[in-house]
Design a protein around this motif. Sequence first.
Motif: not given
Length: 203
Positions: A105, A124-127, A141-144, A166, A168, A189
């Motif tokens: 992230r 933030g964003v990540g995987g 992908g994911a939003v945190t 997270d 996703y 989601w």
Amino acid sequence: MPSSIATARTRRLARRFIWLLLLAAIVMPAKAAAIDPPLKDRRAMIGITIGRRFYPDELNLGNDFAFGGRVGLGLNRRWSLHLDFVASHTYRQTTSRASYVDALRFLGRANIMTGRFRPYVQAGVGGLLFIFNDAPTTAGGAVTFGLGADYRLAPQTFVFVESSADLYSQGDTTYDFDGSVAYSGPDRWRRLGTISAGIGVEF
């Protein structure tokens, strides 16, 4: 459910480590209060974390121990950027097969206070990477979002606790015995939760 001695010991050690970090933040000697704030606003940091990962019911995964690490850069006393990794080696509740869930992230953090005790919010964003032994591996992908607080023990050392989620998107999928998709539902989601504690060093 798996009940190996090694897993039980790991969980006990994780709980003890979290309590020790919290205790250190509360009962450190009074001289810690006399530490001058750092002279440099722009500082790099590294840290390690341990905690617990919480999974949505649809994944049929057991909530389990999590560990990770992070590196970051302070832009000033209020804003900083972090690259955070968290991993959890859990299991499928119905089959007891091992599963591995990793997250990377990229987070922006805003300190609500800028003294030795610093509550903060982050986003933030990540995987996410899901490695299953009883289903195909998936990633997305994911939003945190998260919040936490850290406490400076020394000019360059601090402990922290935080909670994050997270978010996703994933659909429900079932598979035939040969691994082919038998059913694939619409995406929706879902949320993975993490509560963690850690220690970091700035330089």
